[in-house]
Design an enzyme around this catalytic site. Structure first.
Site, PDB file in Angstrom:
ATOM      1  N   HIS A  63       0.864  -1.185   0.000  1.00 33.01           N
ATOM      2  CA  HIS A  63       0.000   0.000   0.000  1.00 33.01           C
ATOM      3  C   HIS A  63       0.897   1.231   0.000  1.00 33.01           C
ATOM      4  O   HIS A  63       1.959   1.234   0.642  1.00 33.01           O
ATOM      5  CB  HIS A  63      -0.912  -0.008   1.233  1.00 33.01           C
ATOM      6  CG  HIS A  63      -1.934   1.092   1.189  1.00 33.01           C
ATOM      7  ND1 HIS A  63      -1.628   2.389   1.520  1.00 33.01           N
ATOM      8  CD2 HIS A  63      -3.236   1.093   0.798  1.00 33.01           C
ATOM      9  CE1 HIS A  63      -2.708   3.143   1.359  1.00 33.01           C
ATOM     10  NE2 HIS A  63      -3.690   2.378   0.916  1.00 33.01           N
TER      11      HIS A  63
ATOM     12  N   GLU B 161      -4.178   2.131  -7.243  1.00 31.64           N
ATOM     13  CA  GLU B 161      -4.462   3.171  -6.251  1.00 31.64           C
ATOM     14  C   GLU B 161      -3.580   4.388  -6.493  1.00 31.64           C
ATOM     15  O   GLU B 161      -2.477   4.463  -5.935  1.00 31.64           O
ATOM     16  CB  GLU B 161      -4.145   2.643  -4.852  1.00 31.64           C
ATOM     17  CG  GLU B 161      -4.841   1.349  -4.512  1.00 31.64           C
ATOM     18  CD  GLU B 161      -5.355   1.380  -3.099  1.00 31.64           C
ATOM     19  OE1 GLU B 161      -6.479   0.950  -2.898  1.00 31.64           O
ATOM     20  OE2 GLU B 161      -4.644   1.891  -2.213  1.00 31.64           O
TER      21      GLU B 161
END
Ligand code: PGA
Length: 259
Positions: free
Chosen positions: A105, A174
């Protein structure tokens, strides 16, 4: 073990929010808003990614409140076990019922200065413990094209995985600039990124991973993000409220399937 997935994966990345008592309350509320039977036949798999300290509570109470929820972890150690103070291994997460693990992430890439080798180790250990790694990739800048950047982030992990391991990875697009902001990437950009990732990973590795999108998804914009060839969404802030998370679920449920 082969994991089966319904058409949509709706994943809630809680980040450093929700202690175990708040997690219990979330699940209790969800059990009222979302009866298990409805969730099971919906074509949408809901998964929550709480902090490590809330995983056991989520595991126990999703069963006792009969909420159809999968569990995921926000991170995992690249090492299988041993003298790594502060780290949590893949086998520990698997024993807590985790099905998914986030890998790379953008917040952990930045805050923990994760190296390519560590990302590969995390993905490999997750797979060895029968979990599915969700590899997050995303360009830093809003202005540029960004497609090369995201493809090379995916490639640098895929290139060190074996054929069978590659088949177990989910990729989440993302864009860093869209996370925690008030803007999502445009549907055109998301669609271009999903196509670029699919084409690149198929050409280089023969892999066809499921692609998710994350970055300021909420109940107000989910409708516009449904028809883009994605396999689901990774939702941050909007997943902290059971009511909003349920509203996103219902919007996907209506649309059923990859559109
Ligand atoms: P956000 O977070 O929905 O709050 O932008 C998404 C994520 O970080 O996965």
């Amino acid at each position: 073990m082969t994991q089966t997935c319904p058409p949509w994966l709706l994943a809630a990345n809680w980040k450093m929010n929700m202690d175990h008592l708040q997690t219990l309350e979330f699940i209790r509320e969800l059990s009222i808003l979302m009866p298990e039977k409805e969730a099971e036949n919906s074509g949408v798999e809901m998964a929550i990614f709480p902090p490590f300290t809330s995983l056991r509570t989520a595991q126990v109470f999703s069963t006792s409140y009969q909420v159809a929820l999968s569990l995921g972890a926000q991170d995992v150690s690249p090492h299988p076990s041993g003298a790594f103070t502060g780290e949590v291994s893949a086998s520990m997460l698997a024993r807590l019922g985790c099905k998914y693990v986030l890998v790379g992430h953008s917040e952990s890439r930045k805050n923990h200065h994760e190296t390519r080798e560590e990302l590969v180790g995390k993905a490999k250990n997750a797979i060895a413990s029968q979990m599915t790694p969700i590899l997050c990739v995303g360009e830093e800048e809003k202005g540029g094209e960004g497609m090369e950047e995201i493809c090379s982030q995916a490639e640098e992990v895929f290139c060190d995985l074996g054929k069978e391991e590659r088949e177990k990875v989910i990729v989440s697009y993302e864009p860093v600039w869209a996370i925690g902001s008030s803007v999502t990437a445009s549907p055109q950009r998301i669609s271009r990124a999903a196509s670029a990732l699919k084409a690149d990973l198929f050409k280089k590795f023969g892999a066809s991973p499921r692609i998710l999108y994350g970055g300021s998804v909420n109940e107000g914009n989910i409708e516009s993000l449904k028809g883009l060839g994605l396999g689901g969404f990774l939702v941050g802030r909007a997943s902290l409220s059971p009511a909003e998370f349920t509203a996103i679920f219902r919007c996907l449920e209506k649309g059923k399937g990859l559109a």
